[in-house]
Design an enzyme around this catalytic site. Structure first.
Site, short mmCIF file in Angstrom:
data_model
loop_
_atom_site.label_atom_id
_atom_site.label_comp_id
_atom_site.label_asym_id
_atom_site.label_seq_id
_atom_site.Cartn_x
_atom_site.Cartn_y
_atom_site.Cartn_z
N TYR A 105 0.88 -1.17 0.00
CA TYR A 105 0.00 0.00 0.00
C TYR A 105 0.92 1.22 0.00
O TYR A 105 1.44 1.62 1.04
CB TYR A 105 -0.93 -0.03 1.22
CG TYR A 105 -1.80 1.19 1.36
CD1 TYR A 105 -2.48 1.73 0.27
CD2 TYR A 105 -1.96 1.81 2.60
CE1 TYR A 105 -3.28 2.85 0.41
CE2 TYR A 105 -2.76 2.93 2.75
CZ TYR A 105 -3.41 3.45 1.65
OH TYR A 105 -4.20 4.57 1.77
N ASP A 144 -2.24 -1.28 -4.06
CA ASP A 144 -2.63 0.09 -4.37
C ASP A 144 -1.35 0.91 -4.44
O ASP A 144 -0.76 1.24 -3.42
CB ASP A 144 -3.57 0.60 -3.28
CG ASP A 144 -3.95 2.06 -3.45
OD1 ASP A 144 -3.49 2.69 -4.44
OD2 ASP A 144 -4.70 2.58 -2.61
N HIS A 242 -12.35 1.03 -3.98
CA HIS A 242 -11.54 0.31 -4.96
C HIS A 242 -12.25 -0.99 -5.34
O HIS A 242 -13.11 -1.48 -4.59
CB HIS A 242 -10.18 -0.08 -4.37
CG HIS A 242 -9.30 1.07 -3.99
ND1 HIS A 242 -8.15 1.38 -4.67
CD2 HIS A 242 -9.39 1.95 -2.97
CE1 HIS A 242 -7.56 2.41 -4.09
NE2 HIS A 242 -8.30 2.78 -3.06
#
Length: 254
Positions: A105, A144, A242
Site C-alpha cells: 500500500y 494500491d 476500490h
C-alpha cells in the site's frame, strides 16, 4: 495460478458488504488486501482452512495495514522493507520456491502534496528492495500503488495534472520502476484499453459514470511477462471505493 489484490478500505466494513462471498467465489491461490484498517484481534476472518493468513498492522489505529491469504505455504515471510521499519503496515513479502510475492500500500502524497517528498524517497527504497529480491528469483508485486501512470489510466487527466496520484514525480517513479525490469500486467495484455479503472471517488454518481482512476496493479518481473494468461479488473465488485484486480499466470519454473 490465480492471484487477487483488493484495497478493501476497511476490512470490517467490507466484510459487511460481501467480502467473503467474493473471496469464496473468486477462488484465488493468493489473495492480498490493502487498507485493512485493523489492529490485531479486531477481526476473526473465517476463511477455508486451506488458507494461511499473514497480517501487517499499522501502529496507528484504523490506518493502512495489509494482509495476504494463501493456499501455498511460503518458505519465508517478511514485513516491511527493513527490519523493524514498518510502522504503517504497508508491505508483506512471501517467498515461495520459484518467486516472491509482495503486497504493498504505497504512501499517498496527500491532497496538498505535503507527503510528496516522503513518498518519492519511499519509492526509491521500495524499488531497491524489489531489485534485491529480483536478483534472487522473480517477483510479483500487487497493491494500491496510488498513481495513475499514463493519461489513459484516469478519466480526466487534464484537470488532474499535478494532483496527488498524477504528479510528474509520482508517474516518473512508476516509469523508473518499470524500466528497471518490471511489467504492468494489465498494460502488457491491453496496451490501449481505456475506461478501465480500479478506484472511484465516493462522490455521487462518480462510479456510476465510471469517472475513475487505475491505481491498483499487478507488476511482474519482466521475465515472467510471457507467462501472464490474464489480467483483469473486477469493476462490478462493490464493498470499497476500490475494486479487486486479478492476475492469472502460468506456474513459475525457474
Amino acid at each position: 495460478m490465480k492471484l487477487v489484490s483488493w484495497n478493501v478500505n476497511g476490512l470490517r466494513a467490507c466484510v459487511n458488504k460481501g467480502f467473503l462471498d467474493y473471496f469464496n467465489a473468486v477462488d484465488a491461490d493468493i489473495f492480498c488486501i490493502q487498507e485493512s484498517k485493523l489492529q490485531e484481534g479486531q477481526i476473526s476472518l473465517e476463511l477455508s482452512e486451506e488458507y494461511s493468513q499473514y497480517w501487517n498492522y499499522a501502529v496507528k489505529k484504523g490506518y493502512s495495514g495489509t494482509a495476504i491469504f494463501t493456499r501455498m505455504k511460503p518458505l519465508s515471510v517478511r514485513y516491511g522493507i527493513e527490519e523493524d521499519e514498518e510502522p504503517e503496515g504497508r508491505i508483506i513479502t512471501l517467498e515461495f520456491d520459484t518467486f516472491y510475492i509482495v503486497t504493498v500500500y504505497t504512501p499517498n502524497a496527500k491532497r496538498d502534496l505535503a507527503r510528496l517528498d516522503y513518498r518519492l524517497e519511499w519509492e526509491d527504497r521500495f524499488r531497491e528492495y524489489l531489485l534485491q529480491l529480483d536478483s534472487v528469483k522473480p517477483v510479483i508485486i500487487c497493491g494500491d500503488l496510488n498513481v495513475a501512470h499514463q493519461a489513459m489510466d484516469l478519466k480526466n487527466p487534464k484537470s488532474n495534472e499535478g494532483n496527488s496520484g498524477f504528479t510528474p514525480q509520482e508517474r516518473g517513479k512508476m516509469t523508473q520502476l518499470l524500466d528497471s525490469g518490471f511489467v504492468d500486467s494489465f498494460r502488457h495484455l491491453y496496451p490501449d484499453r481505456t475506461d478501465a479503472y480500479s478506484w472511484w471517488s465516493y462522490m455521487p454518481k462518480i462510479r456510476e459514470r465510471n469517472v475513475g482512476w487505475r491505481i491498483d496493479y499487478f507488476l511482474v518481473s519482466s521475465r515472467l511477462g510471457s507467462l501472464i494468461t490474464d489480467a483483469h479488473i473486477d469493476s462490478q465488485i462493490m464493498g470499497s471505493d476500490h475494486c479487486p484486480v486479478i492476475l492469472e499466470i502460468e506456474d513459475i519454473h525457474v
